[in-house]
Design a protein around this motif. Structure first.
Motif, mmCIF file in Angstrom:
data_model
loop_
_atom_site.group_PDB
_atom_site.id
_atom_site.type_symbol
_atom_site.label_atom_id
_atom_site.label_comp_id
_atom_site.label_asym_id
_atom_site.label_seq_id
_atom_site.Cartn_x
_atom_site.Cartn_y
_atom_site.Cartn_z
ATOM 1 N N ILE A 34 0.844 -1.196 0.000
ATOM 2 C CA ILE A 34 0.000 0.000 0.000
ATOM 3 C C ILE A 34 0.878 1.245 0.000
ATOM 4 O O ILE A 34 1.889 1.312 0.705
ATOM 5 N N LEU A 35 0.483 2.239 -0.779
ATOM 6 C CA LEU A 35 1.153 3.541 -0.813
ATOM 7 C C LEU A 35 0.418 4.484 0.137
ATOM 8 O O LEU A 35 -0.734 4.846 -0.115
ATOM 9 N N PRO A 36 1.045 4.873 1.257
ATOM 10 C CA PRO A 36 0.373 5.803 2.169
ATOM 11 C C PRO A 36 0.458 7.244 1.647
ATOM 12 O O PRO A 36 1.482 7.665 1.119
ATOM 13 N N MET A 37 -0.639 7.966 1.771
ATOM 14 C CA MET A 37 -0.706 9.386 1.419
ATOM 15 C C MET A 37 -1.167 10.131 2.658
ATOM 16 O O MET A 37 -2.036 9.652 3.381
ATOM 17 N N TYR A 38 -0.583 11.281 2.899
ATOM 18 C CA TYR A 38 -0.794 11.999 4.156
ATOM 19 C C TYR A 38 -1.373 13.390 3.918
ATOM 20 O O TYR A 38 -1.016 14.070 2.970
ATOM 21 N N PHE A 39 -2.242 13.812 4.841
ATOM 22 C CA PHE A 39 -2.740 15.186 4.839
ATOM 23 C C PHE A 39 -1.799 16.088 5.627
ATOM 24 O O PHE A 39 -1.906 17.303 5.551
ATOM 25 N N SER A 40 -0.874 15.501 6.374
ATOM 26 C CA SER A 40 0.068 16.257 7.199
ATOM 27 C C SER A 40 1.497 15.950 6.780
ATOM 28 O O SER A 40 1.936 14.795 6.865
#
Length: 151
Positions: free
Chosen positions: A54-60
């Motif tokens: 899984i590729l994690p994407m962050y709002f922070s």
């Protein structure tokens, strides 16, 4: 290589993004999503299936950098330990538009990570989450003090 995120580095990154990026020129309604191209997570497979990458994407940005630093601290390979992250930022609205169109990227293997408030010293970002409590903790650290400029 391997430097920690300092306020000066964060400020330089913000200035570069603001002056060179065609995105994020508006004063509102542009939500940045941050990712590091080299960072992946493993989701255990169900009923004997292969684990899913899984590729994690962050709002922070701060949460993403903290996760990257934790990952790099556990690396034993000197080549990997000194690897610089390829930080990317995109507009959430454009990301959703991309998800609606045929693409080479399998967006089913992406995970949007919500912002996590910073915990007490030595506790890591994820441990700062709490149930109940004051309004600031319920807002996921979005109380005005957890901004990009506060890194």
């Amino acid at each position: 290589a391997g430097d920690t995120m300092t306020p000066e580095l964060a400020q330089k990154a913000v200035e570069k993004a603001m002056t060179e990026s065609p995105e994020f020129k508006e004063n509102y309604n542009e939500i940045p999503v941050f990712l590091i191209a080299q960072m992946r997570m493993q989701k255990p497979g169900k009923d004997g299936e292969e684990p899913q990458t899984i590729l994690p994407m962050y709002f922070s940005l701060q949460n993403m950098v903290s996760t990257w630093q934790q990952f790099m601290a556990g690396q034993n390979d000197p080549e990997l330990k000194n690897m610089e992250p390829a930080i990317n930022v995109m507009n959430l609205h454009k990301l959703v538009d991309m998800m609606r169109e045929p693409s080479q990227i399998d967006f089913r293997s992406c995970l949007l990570m919500p912002p996590m408030p910073a915990g007490p010293p030595g506790m890591g970002a994820a441990s700062g989450a709490s149930v109940g409590g004051d309004a600031a903790s319920q807002m996921g650290g979005m109380d005005g003090g957890s901004t990009l400029g506060d890194i």
